[in-house]
Design an enzyme around this catalytic site. Sequence first.
Site, PDB file in Angstrom:
ATOM      1  N   GLY A  72     -50.300   6.334  35.214  1.00 15.73           N
ATOM      2  CA  GLY A  72     -51.173   5.746  36.221  1.00 15.73           C
ATOM      3  C   GLY A  72     -51.951   6.807  36.951  1.00 15.73           C
ATOM      4  N   GLY A  73     -52.542   6.412  38.076  1.00 16.56           N
ATOM      5  CA  GLY A  73     -53.383   7.317  38.829  1.00 16.56           C
ATOM      6  C   GLY A  73     -52.639   8.487  39.447  1.00 16.56           C
ATOM      7  N   ILE A 101     -43.124   5.786  29.339  1.00 14.81           N
ATOM      8  CA  ILE A 101     -43.267   4.336  29.461  1.00 14.81           C
ATOM      9  C   ILE A 101     -44.520   3.911  30.215  1.00 14.81           C
ATOM     10  CG2 ILE A 101     -40.821   3.795  29.215  1.00 14.81           C
ATOM     11  CD1 ILE A 101     -40.532   3.700  32.217  1.00 14.81           C
ATOM     12  N   GLY A 129     -49.607   9.813  38.089  1.00 11.39           N
ATOM     13  CA  GLY A 129     -48.841  10.620  37.157  1.00 11.39           C
ATOM     14  C   GLY A 129     -48.290   9.822  35.994  1.00 11.39           C
ATOM     15  N   ASP A 158     -51.068  -1.659  47.827  1.00 11.91           N
ATOM     16  CA  ASP A 158     -51.642  -1.776  46.483  1.00 11.91           C
ATOM     17  C   ASP A 158     -50.856  -2.795  45.660  1.00 11.91           C
ATOM     18  OD1 ASP A 158     -53.463  -1.293  44.465  1.00 11.91           O
ATOM     19  OD2 ASP A 158     -52.412   0.455  43.695  1.00 11.91           O
TER      20      ASP A 158
END
Length: 264
Positions: A11-12, A8, A14, A125
């Site tokens: 990202g940075g 789905i 995994g 973040d």
Amino acid sequence: NFRIEREIGEGGMGVVYEALDLTLQRKVAIKQLKTELAENKKELEMFLSEARLVAALKHPGLVEIHSIVREEGRLYLVFEFVSGRPLHALLEDDARLPSARVKGILRQVSAGLDYAHSQKIIHRDLKPSNIMIADDGTVKIMDFGIAHQAKKTVAKMTKAAAWGTPPYMAPEQELGTVSRESDLYALGVCYYEMATGRLPFEGPNFLAQKREMLYEPPSRAAEGLPAELDLVIARALEADPKKRFHSGAEFMAAVESVPDLSPA
């Protein structure tokens, strides 16, 4: 114990999969972390320490971590599965969101941040891709995997390596300092983006733009927005953390005072 259904996202840190917990017969999200993290013992222990702190957080406005699994040299985080869409997907469909909906999203995000901050956890973040809008309208903050535990008190600034997304990061975070006010700065950027359909700072020199507060006030950046919004954004995006909002509740009190004059 888990059956992978589909990928789905990626990202940075995994790849994320939708899966079924075979023991409890419930849907979960599993993040398979990059192998480099598990290979570095020091980095792994730091990450696990943060993950355990975040796993202890229990709040309806936060995506819950169910468990941390280590298997065959790989590391997996098992999360609560949220059926819905991230905020950034909504902004791609409709560049600007109606004022009432913006306030509804901000109320829930602010409450989630205040809870995490009360537990000495800073997100670091916050951005639209980390804010999930569930199908039932519930708003949940995702990806506290890079959250920071304040070493002294939540109110005090702490030194840590800057880690975030430049358009949303507070100026001090780009220099390696984070606090709860850093999260509230990012929330202010999200507010600006939801209201105007654009980012306040577009780079490339983000730090200089943020320090000089070189952005167009919302009422001039988009039609139909009240001047009261300009005042809230001006405080939210203050270069000096001491002059910003210091809690989600304080931020929301100001947001609630803004008239609902966004596009139809």
